[in-house]
Design an enzyme around this catalytic site. Structure first.
Site, mmCIF file in Angstrom:
data_model
loop_
_atom_site.group_PDB
_atom_site.id
_atom_site.type_symbol
_atom_site.label_atom_id
_atom_site.label_comp_id
_atom_site.label_asym_id
_atom_site.label_seq_id
_atom_site.Cartn_x
_atom_site.Cartn_y
_atom_site.Cartn_z
ATOM 1 C CG ASP A 15 -22.953 28.028 28.656
ATOM 2 O OD1 ASP A 15 -22.806 27.742 27.452
ATOM 3 O OD2 ASP A 15 -23.833 28.801 29.082
ATOM 4 C CG ASP A 254 -30.286 33.612 25.927
ATOM 5 O OD1 ASP A 254 -30.523 34.081 24.798
ATOM 6 O OD2 ASP A 254 -29.228 33.030 26.218
#
Length: 322
Positions: A15, A254
Site C-alpha cells: 500500500d 480485514d
C-alpha cells in the site's frame, strides 16, 4: 490451549498511502500531509490479524519476483504468517494499492492487481494439507472468483468452517452459496450480491435473507461505526461497536474478518465472535496502516479491561498468550 489454525486465501499488496486534508475530486491535485509505504492486501491483512491475535494463519497467495515481493514476504514472516503456500510468480508484478486517507479517516483506493489474477484453484488444492488441519478457511474476492469458490469447496469437503468476505463484490455462481457458512459483506457489497437497493435496516435484513435463501448459513453485515448486523436462523440483531477516535479506516474490515474467524475457531458463538471482531476493528481504526494498525492480543485485552468488558473469547485469548 491449542492455537487454532486458519487458512486465508487472498492477496498480498504493498500500500502506498498519502494522507490528505480532503479526498481529491476528478482533475484535482491535492497536496499530502504525509506518506507511508506499508504491506497490505486483504488476504495478507486478514492473515496478519489472525497471527497477531494469537492464532496460526496460513496464507495462499502470490507475489511477483520483484523487490515489492521480497518486502511482502519478509513482512509476512515477521508477523508470524505461514507462507508455505505463497508462490513467487515471474509472469506479473506484485500487487500494489494507491490510497488517499483524509483527515476524518475516510479513504479512496485504487489497486493494480498484478499477480492477484493468477492466484488459482490449483494453488488452493496445493494447500490441501493446511486446509485439512485448519479449523476454518477465509477467502475474499480480490482474487478470481473461481479460486475463492475452490477455497470454500475444498474446505467444506473437509468439514471446515467457511467464511467468505465478498470484497470487492462480484457475481458468484449460484452453487457456491450453499458452501458458505458465514458471508461478511458491507452494505454496498450486500446490495450488489442481492441485487436490491438498501436504504434502511429493514432492507439489510431482506437482502441478507435473499442470500440465506440461496444457501448461506449466516450473513454478517458490517455497518461501520454502528457495528454489524447478524442475520441467521435466529432472526436479525445489530451488535454495537465502540466509540473511538478514527484515524484510518483502511484495513478495518480485514481486522474484523480475521478476528471473527479466530473467535469462531476458538468456539465462540456468532454473537460473541461479532462482538470481539467489532472490538478488534475499533482498535484498528485508531491507528494508521492496514497492517501496522492491526492490534495484538495484549492490545485487545487492555482495551477490554479499560471498558470493563469480559467474554469467553477474551478468556481464550489470555490462554493463547500463556
Amino acid at each position: 490451549m491449542k492455537k487454532p489454525s486458519i487458512v486465508v486465501v487472498g492477496t498480498m499488496h504493498m500500500d502506498f498511502t498519502v494522507y490528505v486534508d480532503h479526498l481529491p475530486k476528478p482533475g484535482e491535485t491535492v497536496l499530502g500531509r504525509d506518506f507511508e509505504m506499508s504491506p497490505g492486501g486483504k488476504g495478507a491483512n486478514q492473515a496478519v490479524a489472525i497471527s497477531r491475535l494469537g492464532g496460526i494463519s496460513y496464507l495462499v497467495s502470490r507475489v511477483g519476483k520483484d523487490y515489492v515481493g521480497d518486502l511482502l514476504l519478509d513482512n509476512a514472516r515477521r508477523n508470524g504468517v505461514r507462507i508455505d503456500f505463497v508462490k513467487r510468480d515471474p509472469e506479473a508484478h506484485s500487487g500494489v494499492a494507491l490510497i488517499f486517507v483524509d483527515k476524518s479517516g475516510e479513504n479512496m483506493i485504487a489497486v493494480a492487481p498484478g499477480v492477484d489474477s493468477r492466484i488459482s484453484p490449483a494453488d488452493v488444492r496445493e494447500a490441501e494439507t493446511a486446509l485439512a488441519s485448519a479449523s476454518a478457511v477465509l477467502a475474499q474476492l480480490e482474487i478470481p472468483v473461481e479460486t475463492a469458490v475452490e477455497a470454500v469447496r475444498v474446505a467444506k469437503s473437509k468439514g471446515k468452517l467457511t467464511i467468505l468476505n465478498p470484497a470487492p463484490a462480484k457475481p458468484l455462481p449460484e452453487e457456491v452459496y450453499s458452501l458458505i457458512d458465514i458471508l461478511t459483506p458491507n452494505v454496498r457489497e450486500l446490495e450488489a450480491l442481492a441485487g436490491v437497493t438498501i436504504k434502511a435496516d429493514e432492507d439489510v435484513v431482506n437482502a441478507a435473507n435473499l442470500l440465506r435463501e440461496r444457501g448461506v448459513k449466516a450473513v454478517v453485515v458490517t455497518l461501520g461505526k454502528r457495528g454489524a448486523m447478524i442475520v441467521d436462523e435466529r432472526g436479525h440483531r445489530v451488535v454495537s461497536t465502540y466509540e473511538v477516535p478514527v484515524v484510518d479506516t483502511v484495513g478495518a474490515g480485514d481486522a474484523f474478518n480475521g478476528a471473527l474467524a479466530l473467535a469462531l475457531s476458538l468456539g465462540a458463538s456468532i454473537d460473541e465472535a461479532v462482538s470481539f471482531a467489532n472490538m478488534v476493528a475499533s482498535i484498528k481504526v485508531t491507528r494508521r496502516g492496514a497492517q501496522a494498525g492491526l492490534p495484538r492480543a495484549v492490545d485487545v485485552l487492555r482495551f477490554a479491561e479499560e471498558r470493563g468488558v469480559t467474554s469467553g473469547v477474551l478468556e481464550s485469548l489470555k490462554e493463547l498468550m500463556e
